[in-house]
Design an enzyme around this catalytic site. Structure first.
Site, short mmCIF file in Angstrom:
data_model
loop_
_atom_site.label_atom_id
_atom_site.label_comp_id
_atom_site.label_asym_id
_atom_site.label_seq_id
_atom_site.Cartn_x
_atom_site.Cartn_y
_atom_site.Cartn_z
CD1 TRP A 320 1.69 -40.02 -12.76
CD2 TRP A 320 1.88 -38.95 -10.81
NE1 TRP A 320 2.87 -39.32 -12.79
CE2 TRP A 320 3.01 -38.66 -11.59
CE3 TRP A 320 1.78 -38.40 -9.54
CZ2 TRP A 320 4.03 -37.83 -11.14
CZ3 TRP A 320 2.80 -37.57 -9.09
CH2 TRP A 320 3.91 -37.29 -9.89
CG HIS A 321 -0.14 -38.65 -6.23
ND1 HIS A 321 -0.97 -38.14 -7.21
CD2 HIS A 321 0.56 -37.60 -5.74
CE1 HIS A 321 -0.78 -36.84 -7.30
NE2 HIS A 321 0.14 -36.47 -6.44
N GLY A 322 0.67 -43.30 -6.41
CA GLY A 322 1.15 -44.51 -5.75
C GLY A 322 0.35 -45.74 -6.12
#
Length: 469
Positions: A320-322
């Site tokens: 989700w973060h990258g």
């Protein structure tokens, strides 16, 4: 447009407040929706249609799911599945398509061209919100919204649009239709907003500048303590950057009559990683808990399944973060640590002195930032070797002493900002509460506004890390 800009502070926000509070009661949602679309369109006019597409499709999905939820569960399930697939497809196409293409190229040696599409701002945040809306309608936790403009306002509401917190529909369902703003609530919102502005502009930006300087030093010039200082600066930058922006969102919400959930609760006071993630990006952690971890079985199906579920959730949290492997490794790293804590380490930690507990949590978190900040994992490994003295670097050098001396006040302010100093003072010295409410906090907020304005007028270094997520 970002909240920490002169354009927003002295043009967009005052005009928006004027229009909102002078407008008739029945028009307030319409005014908020229009200014929210203008806010988003200021930076990305093209992707505004993508956001509206998401709002429209989830509006109809919600109505469909509610219509058949009790009479025909299969149809309702198909409607929910359709909503989830559609939302994840949009998110995957814009955020993960190039990551997938690059991974395939590296794995099988092909030369498939990447799409090079810019990531729509806030896509990860509003996609999770719309998915939670459809799921909660299916579960019967909320009723489907029949007014399309109200649902569009939920999706597009500018205070929480581009960087959260992730606000579930059920939290603001009533306020979307009927809300009031008292003078005390508005005043509290202004205070929270200005504290967030100070975190972002005065602390995060300066920590980011220090990290950039240390990052530019060649590995041969970097001492062990400089490496620790650099990664600590990055960790504080990302904390004040994101928590500051979350505070600004919560403060703006209060100014317009909404109560958004808190997103950070002093994570650096944690004594374990389990506790750290109960205090860091709380709305994302709660989202994965309620919509992924618990539906997978959580801890109810035995220890083996618990650990599998933990790795699934933390792999997804990293992703989700990258869209890069270092984020996946970063997520799995935390999943592994939390699994070890649940397997017995927490019991051992509880027997140790609090100092050792804090040192343990600090080291684990600092190592995580080394995995997070470099997309090239080999650079992460090299940096970690320097941090732990495995590359032959000296413990400290003149550059470290210079950086430590010139940034001592910055670290002191950051330390105070990351600790619950105000809360402890209020609890320990209750007779000061009134004076703090009436004098100290207003004066501090005014000072923050003046200093932040001066900083923004004088310096163009104003990155926002969570834009890319």
């Amino acid at each position: 447009m970002v909240f920490s800009s002169l354009l927003f502070l002295f043009f967009f926000l005052p005009i928006t407040l004027l229009l909102y509070f002078c407008g008739p009661r029945k028009m307030k949602n319409g005014i908020l929706l229009i200014v929210s679309l203008l806010f988003y369109a200021w930076g990305e006019p093209v992707y505004i249609f993508l956001m509206l597409f998401s709002a429209v499709t989830d509006y109809f999905h919600g109505l469909f799911i509610q219509k058949y939820r009790l009479t025909s569960p299969m149809k309702a399930r198909i409607g929910l599945l359709s909503s989830i697939v559609l939302n994840l497809s949009v998110l995957s196409f814009f955020k993960y398509a190039d990551f997938l293409i690059d991974s395939v190229n590296q794995l099988v040696g092909t030369t498939i061209g990447t799409l090079d599409l810019p990531l729509p701002i806030g896509l990860s945040f509003y996609t999770f919100q719309t998915m939670s809306y459809a799921i909660d309608v299916y579960r019967g936790r909320v009723k489907a919204q029949r007014n399309p403009l109200t649902l569009a306002l939920y999706v597009c509401l500018f205070p929480q649009l581009i960087a959260g917190p992730i606000v579930r529909y059920e939290i603001i369902e009533r306020e979307l239709q009927n809300r009031r703003v008292t003078l005390d609530q508005f005043s509290e919102g202004v205070q929270i907003f200005l504290i967030g502005l100070g975190k972002k502009v005065l602390l995060a930006n300066n920590m980011g500048f220090l990290w950039s300087e240390i990052q530019q030093q060649s590995p041969g010039e970097l001492s062990v303590l400089s490496a620790w200082m650099g990664i600590a600066a990055f960790g504080l930058q990302i904390y004040f950057d994101f928590s500051g922006y979350s505070d600004m969102a919560v403060g703006l919400g209060k100014m317009f009559g909404f109560h958004f959930p808190k997103n950070f609760n002093y994570p650096f006071v944690s004594r374990s990683i389990t506790e750290f993630w109960r205090r860091w990006h709380m709305t994302l952690g709660a989202w994965f808990r309620d919509y992924v971890y618990i539906p997978l079985g959580g801890s109810r199906k035995g220890k083996s399944r618990l650990y599998v579920n933990l790795f699934i959730v933390w792999g997804l949290t990293g992703l989700w973060h990258g869209a890069a492997w270092n984020y996946v490794v970063w997520g799995l790293y935390f999943g592994a640590v939390i699994a070890i804590e649940k397997a017995g380490l927490l019991t051992v930690l509880e027997r140790l002195h609090p100092v050792f507990q804090h040192v343990y949590a600090f080291v684990i978190v600092m190592v995580s930032w080394a995995l997070f900040v470099f997309e090239d994992l080999s650079m992460s490994v090299s940096y970690l070797k320097i941090m732990f003295g495995f590359s032959g670097q000296v413990l400290m050098n003149e550059q470290f002493l210079y950086d430590a001396y010139t940034n001592a006040i910055l670290f002191l302010l950051a330390f105070l900002g990351a600790m619950p100093v105000w809360r402890v003072l209020r609890e320990r010295i209750p007779r000061w509460n009134q004076m703090m409410e009436d004098v100290v906090i207003p004066v501090c907020c005014l000072l923050i506004l003046v200093l932040a304005t001066a900083y923004l007028a004088d310096d163009s270094y104003n990155p926002f890390l969570y834009f890319r997520f």
